[in-house]
Design a protein around this motif. Structure first.
Motif, PDB file in Angstrom:
ATOM      1  N   ILE A  27       0.861  -1.182   0.000  1.00 44.58           N
ATOM      2  CA  ILE A  27       0.000   0.000   0.000  1.00 44.58           C
ATOM      3  C   ILE A  27       0.897   1.232   0.000  1.00 44.58           C
ATOM      4  CG2 ILE A  27      -1.754   1.278   1.262  1.00 44.58           C
ATOM      5  CD1 ILE A  27      -2.680  -1.392   2.425  1.00 44.58           C
ATOM      6  N   ARG A  28       0.707   2.096  -0.980  1.00 44.33           N
ATOM      7  CA  ARG A  28       1.497   3.303  -1.080  1.00 44.33           C
ATOM      8  C   ARG A  28       0.568   4.510  -1.103  1.00 44.33           C
ATOM      9  NH1 ARG A  28       6.758   2.151  -2.368  1.00 44.33           N
ATOM     10  NH2 ARG A  28       7.185   0.089  -3.267  1.00 44.33           N
ATOM     11  N   LYS A  29       1.033   5.610  -0.555  1.00 44.97           N
ATOM     12  CA  LYS A  29       0.242   6.826  -0.564  1.00 44.97           C
ATOM     13  C   LYS A  29       0.213   7.456  -1.942  1.00 44.97           C
ATOM     14  CE  LYS A  29       1.115   7.934   4.305  1.00 44.97           C
ATOM     15  NZ  LYS A  29       1.685   8.931   5.261  1.00 44.97           N
ATOM     16  N   ARG A  30       1.210   7.182  -2.751  1.00 44.07           N
ATOM     17  CA  ARG A  30       1.264   7.744  -4.087  1.00 44.07           C
ATOM     18  C   ARG A  30       1.894   6.735  -5.032  1.00 44.07           C
ATOM     19  NH1 ARG A  30       6.432   8.647  -5.243  1.00 44.07           N
ATOM     20  NH2 ARG A  30       7.925   9.189  -3.568  1.00 44.07           N
ATOM     21  N   ALA A  31       1.670   6.925  -6.316  1.00 48.63           N
ATOM     22  CA  ALA A  31       2.307   6.063  -7.307  1.00 48.63           C
ATOM     23  C   ALA A  31       3.797   6.384  -7.361  1.00 48.63           C
ATOM     24  CB  ALA A  31       1.668   6.280  -8.672  1.00 48.63           C
ATOM     25  N   PRO A  32       4.658   5.390  -7.468  1.00 44.33           N
ATOM     26  CA  PRO A  32       6.091   5.654  -7.597  1.00 44.33           C
ATOM     27  C   PRO A  32       6.383   6.531  -8.804  1.00 44.33           C
ATOM     28  CG  PRO A  32       5.687   3.332  -7.186  1.00 44.33           C
ATOM     29  CD  PRO A  32       4.361   3.947  -7.470  1.00 44.33           C
ATOM     30  N   LYS A  33       7.299   7.453  -8.640  1.00 44.38           N
ATOM     31  CA  LYS A  33       7.636   8.394  -9.710  1.00 44.38           C
ATOM     32  C   LYS A  33       8.810   7.853 -10.528  1.00 44.38           C
ATOM     33  CE  LYS A  33       6.023  12.594  -7.371  1.00 44.38           C
ATOM     34  NZ  LYS A  33       4.959  12.862  -8.361  1.00 44.38           N
ATOM     35  N   ILE A  34       8.550   7.680 -11.812  1.00 39.47           N
ATOM     36  CA  ILE A  34       9.575   7.238 -12.749  1.00 39.47           C
ATOM     37  C   ILE A  34       9.837   8.399 -13.702  1.00 39.47           C
ATOM     38  CG2 ILE A  34      10.307   5.477 -14.378  1.00 39.47           C
ATOM     39  CD1 ILE A  34       9.468   4.387 -11.621  1.00 39.47           C
ATOM     40  N   VAL A  35      11.068   8.863 -13.769  1.00 42.14           N
ATOM     41  CA  VAL A  35      11.449   9.889 -14.737  1.00 42.14           C
ATOM     42  C   VAL A  35      12.343   9.237 -15.779  1.00 42.14           C
ATOM     43  CG1 VAL A  35      12.688  12.060 -15.110  1.00 42.14           C
ATOM     44  CG2 VAL A  35      11.218  11.787 -13.105  1.00 42.14           C
ATOM     45  N   ILE A  36      12.049   9.505 -17.043  1.00 42.13           N
ATOM     46  CA  ILE A  36      12.806   8.936 -18.158  1.00 42.13           C
ATOM     47  C   ILE A  36      13.390  10.086 -18.960  1.00 42.13           C
ATOM     48  CG2 ILE A  36      12.703   7.529 -20.248  1.00 42.13           C
ATOM     49  CD1 ILE A  36      10.280   6.096 -19.015  1.00 42.13           C
ATOM     50  N   ILE A  37      14.701  10.102 -19.120  1.00 43.71           N
ATOM     51  CA  ILE A  37      15.375  11.106 -19.933  1.00 43.71           C
ATOM     52  C   ILE A  37      15.717  10.484 -21.276  1.00 43.71           C
ATOM     53  CG2 ILE A  37      17.386  12.603 -20.146  1.00 43.71           C
ATOM     54  CD1 ILE A  37      17.576  12.680 -17.111  1.00 43.71           C
ATOM     55  N   GLY A  38      15.089  10.994 -22.327  1.00 45.50           N
ATOM     56  CA  GLY A  38      15.369  10.506 -23.673  1.00 45.50           C
ATOM     57  C   GLY A  38      14.190   9.790 -24.291  1.00 45.50           C
ATOM     58  N   GLY A  39      13.668  10.353 -25.388  1.00 38.58           N
ATOM     59  CA  GLY A  39      12.510   9.773 -26.053  1.00 38.58           C
ATOM     60  C   GLY A  39      12.847   8.947 -27.271  1.00 38.58           C
ATOM     61  N   GLY A  40      13.992   8.261 -27.220  1.00 41.55           N
ATOM     62  CA  GLY A  40      14.345   7.323 -28.280  1.00 41.55           C
ATOM     63  C   GLY A  40      13.836   5.936 -27.967  1.00 41.55           C
ATOM     64  N   TYR A 128      12.157  11.881  -8.443  1.00 44.46           N
ATOM     65  CA  TYR A 128      11.980  10.526  -8.948  1.00 44.46           C
ATOM     66  C   TYR A 128      12.266   9.498  -7.856  1.00 44.46           C
ATOM     67  CZ  TYR A 128      17.132  10.481  -9.346  1.00 44.46           C
ATOM     68  OH  TYR A 128      18.478  10.543  -9.078  1.00 44.46           O
ATOM     69  N   ASP A 129      11.617   8.345  -7.993  1.00 48.95           N
ATOM     70  CA  ASP A 129      11.990   7.169  -7.217  1.00 48.95           C
ATOM     71  C   ASP A 129      12.980   6.318  -7.999  1.00 48.95           C
ATOM     72  OD1 ASP A 129      10.253   7.430  -4.806  1.00 48.95           O
ATOM     73  OD2 ASP A 129       8.656   7.377  -6.307  1.00 48.95           O
ATOM     74  N   ARG A 130      12.786   6.268  -9.316  1.00 55.16           N
ATOM     75  CA  ARG A 130      13.735   5.624 -10.210  1.00 55.16           C
ATOM     76  C   ARG A 130      13.895   6.515 -11.439  1.00 55.16           C
ATOM     77  NH1 ARG A 130      13.979   3.306  -6.199  1.00 55.16           N
ATOM     78  NH2 ARG A 130      14.180   1.055  -5.757  1.00 55.16           N
ATOM     79  N   LEU A 131      15.140   6.596 -11.904  1.00 57.05           N
ATOM     80  CA  LEU A 131      15.460   7.430 -13.071  1.00 57.05           C
ATOM     81  C   LEU A 131      16.026   6.554 -14.175  1.00 57.05           C
ATOM     82  CD1 LEU A 131      15.911  10.194 -14.464  1.00 57.05           C
ATOM     83  CD2 LEU A 131      18.111  10.323 -13.262  1.00 57.05           C
ATOM     84  N   VAL A 132      15.507   6.733 -15.375  1.00 55.93           N
ATOM     85  CA  VAL A 132      15.999   6.020 -16.552  1.00 55.93           C
ATOM     86  C   VAL A 132      16.678   7.040 -17.461  1.00 55.93           C
ATOM     87  CG1 VAL A 132      15.381   4.637 -18.570  1.00 55.93           C
ATOM     88  CG2 VAL A 132      14.163   4.294 -16.399  1.00 55.93           C
ATOM     89  N   VAL A 133      17.939   6.824 -17.754  1.00 56.03           N
ATOM     90  CA  VAL A 133      18.711   7.738 -18.589  1.00 56.03           C
ATOM     91  C   VAL A 133      19.032   7.026 -19.903  1.00 56.03           C
ATOM     92  CG1 VAL A 133      20.815   9.126 -18.769  1.00 56.03           C
ATOM     93  CG2 VAL A 133      19.685   8.844 -16.543  1.00 56.03           C
ATOM     94  N   ALA A 315      22.430   3.608  -7.564  1.00 58.92           N
ATOM     95  CA  ALA A 315      21.545   2.439  -7.605  1.00 58.92           C
ATOM     96  C   ALA A 315      20.141   2.777  -8.088  1.00 58.92           C
ATOM     97  CB  ALA A 315      21.471   1.800  -6.218  1.00 58.92           C
ATOM     98  N   GLU A 316      19.726   4.055  -8.027  1.00 57.88           N
ATOM     99  CA  GLU A 316      18.374   4.420  -8.446  1.00 57.88           C
ATOM    100  C   GLU A 316      18.335   4.906  -9.898  1.00 57.88           C
ATOM    101  OE1 GLU A 316      19.780   5.886  -5.689  1.00 57.88           O
ATOM    102  OE2 GLU A 316      18.997   4.361  -4.320  1.00 57.88           O
ATOM    103  N   ILE A 317      19.475   4.843 -10.581  1.00 57.48           N
ATOM    104  CA  ILE A 317      19.553   5.344 -11.954  1.00 57.48           C
ATOM    105  C   ILE A 317      19.902   4.191 -12.891  1.00 57.48           C
ATOM    106  CG2 ILE A 317      20.733   6.921 -13.527  1.00 57.48           C
ATOM    107  CD1 ILE A 317      21.285   8.759 -11.198  1.00 57.48           C
ATOM    108  N   PHE A 318      19.101   4.028 -13.939  1.00 57.26           N
ATOM    109  CA  PHE A 318      19.356   3.048 -14.993  1.00 57.26           C
ATOM    110  C   PHE A 318      19.886   3.783 -16.220  1.00 57.26           C
ATOM    111  CE2 PHE A 318      16.027   1.431 -12.299  1.00 57.26           C
ATOM    112  CZ  PHE A 318      16.252   0.068 -12.189  1.00 57.26           C
ATOM    113  N   VAL A 319      20.836   3.187 -16.903  1.00 58.43           N
ATOM    114  CA  VAL A 319      21.338   3.734 -18.162  1.00 58.43           C
ATOM    115  C   VAL A 319      21.262   2.640 -19.214  1.00 58.43           C
ATOM    116  CG1 VAL A 319      23.214   4.910 -19.347  1.00 58.43           C
ATOM    117  CG2 VAL A 319      22.945   5.205 -16.872  1.00 58.43           C
ATOM    118  N   LEU A 320      20.666   2.951 -20.348  1.00 51.88           N
ATOM    119  CA  LEU A 320      20.538   1.938 -21.387  1.00 51.88           C
ATOM    120  C   LEU A 320      20.683   2.560 -22.763  1.00 51.88           C
ATOM    121  CD1 LEU A 320      16.833   1.063 -22.084  1.00 51.88           C
ATOM    122  CD2 LEU A 320      17.445   2.823 -20.457  1.00 51.88           C
TER     123      LEU A 320
END
Length: 425
Positions: A27-40, A128-133, A315-320
């Motif tokens: 149970i969470r008070k809010r939806a986890p925030k995912i920020v994504i940098i890059g629209g490729g 963000y809770d998790r960041l995608v770069v 650890a909270e940042i993904f790079v792909l």
């Protein structure tokens, strides 16, 4: 032409994620925030998986300055006259209808990893809770003596699609019969290993189709060999005999300088003067935000954990995608989409307590040598010894029939249509 049907699940397939049947929902008070940098491809593939499967369970923000995305993959077919520009351009309007998704057309200028915030050019901070770069690549304008960002208007790179691709195509159309084209290939590692040689093929195709088969294309390469080399060279002799000359470093002894005013390329062995077209494909590095945020190593790309695509620095940042050091995997759209599958699984596992992720990656790169002559290379990859290692490989053969090569082209066209429809449709 054989047609291969692909659906969204094949492109955004999620494998190995098992929901624990006896685990109580978190149970969470809010939806986890995912920020994504890059629209490729990398960023959009993560977004699509989380939005489609999460059904609004995630608060997703995509940061992308461009409003129109021009695919670098398949852009060589536009250069070769086999596609128009509109067929490789896509807008982001459809993303606004996805549950929990917000589109921000701005530039990410900084990442505050301690505060878990992304700073935008307009001053906005996005938590963000998790960041995608997934910022793709930048070209190194200082890597070729005499060349610069301003010089790229006369000697285009076209390795970031859009205006540069149009400029290259326009200049190719002006090359006369008997004219001289010089292509400076990039050093490793770079986006799309077979790409420069597919481009050379498509240049030759376009010139031949316009009745300019006496034009000469010289490839000055800093590498001793290149991806699918025997297949390309077989195709060049078959379709464009005597038109393409590939020079390894032992022959040209390096590019000494280029001169935009005189359209000259000087090497240690020979100087090419009054060129009709010079395509400089320089050294490449990870996109600016990855470098400014300290996610890169001394080579300009981002070290990652092979099992999760997480940054080795945070650890909270993904790079792909192209910005990542992905071991044996090439920098390709197919690879970015495959890596995104793992990133989305890991995010769901960590934020929704889903089952463990068993990482496995795939890649396939098609290259068009002539209008109906397509070759491919591909493989399967798994984490091993601290990197993403290739465990299986496949490649076209020199003995493939014309029917097989034509089928390859049909498969690549189906893949392109399926992927772009899934991401942008």
């Amino acid at each position: 032409m054989k047609s291969t049907r692909y659906n969204r699940r094949q492109f955004l397939h999620v494998g190995g994620a098992v929901v624990a049947g006896c685990t109580a929902p978190i149970i969470r008070k809010r939806a986890p925030k995912i920020v994504i940098i890059g629209g490729g491809v990398g960023g959009l593939s993560v977004l699509r998986q989380l939005a489609d499967d999460g059904r609004g369970a995630f608060d997703i923000t995509l940061i992308e300055p461009k409003r129109i995305y021009t695919t670098c993959f398949y852009s060589n077919l536009y250069v070769g006259g086999l596609r128009d520009l509109a067929s490789i351009q896509f807008g982001y309007d459809a993303l606004g209808a996805l549950p929990g998704v917000r589109m921000v057309h701005d530039t990410a200028t900084a990442i505050d990893a301690d505060a878990r915030q992304v700073l935008l050019r307009d001053g906005t901070r996005l938590p963000y809770d998790r960041l995608v770069v997934s910022p793709g690549i930048d070209v190194d304008y200082d890597s070729v003596p005499g060349w610069s960002q301003a010089a790229a208007q006369r000697m285009p790179h076209a390795w970031q699609s859009g205006a540069q691709t149009e400029r290259l195509t326009e200049q190719l159309a002006l090359v006369p019969d008997g004219g001289l084209v010089v292509v400076i290939a990039p050093p490793n590692p770079y986006r799309c290993p077979p790409g420069p040689y597919e481009r050379v093929s498509m240049m030759a195709h376009a010139l031949t189709a316009r009745g300019r088969s006496r034009a000469r294309i010289v490839v000055i390469d800093p590498k001793e060999s290149f991806s699918k080399q025997p297949l390309f060279q077989q195709g060049w002799e078959r379709h464009y005999p005597g038109m393409i000359e590939w020079l390894p470093p032992m022959i040209h002894d390096g590019v000494r300088r280029v001169d935009v005013e005189t359209m000259t390329v000087e090497t240690g062995f020979e100087t090419y003067r009054n060129c009709d077209l010079v395509n400089v494909i320089p050294r490449q590095v990870a996109g600016a935000i990855a470098r400014h945020a300290g996610l890169t190593d001394a080579g300009g790309y981002c070290p990652i954990d092979a099992a999760t695509m997480k940054s080795q620095h945070h650890a909270e940042i993904f790079v792909l995608g192209d910005a990542a050091i992905a071991g044996d995997m090439p920098k390709s759209a197919y690879a970015a989409n495959s890596q995104a599958n793992i990133v989305a699984q890991v995010i769901r596992q960590e934020l929704r307590d889903e089952g463990a992720v068993t990482p496995s990656y795939r890649n396939r790169c098609w290259s068009l040598v002539d209008e109906s002559d397509s070759v491919f290379v591909g493989g399967t990859y798994e984490p091993a010894a601290g990197k993403i290692a290739q465990v299986e490989s496949e490649i076209s053969t020199l003995d493939d029939s014309a029917a097989v090569r034509l089928t390859n082209y049909g498969d690549s066209a189906a893949w392109y249509l399926g992927l772009t429809s899934t991401l942008f449709g």
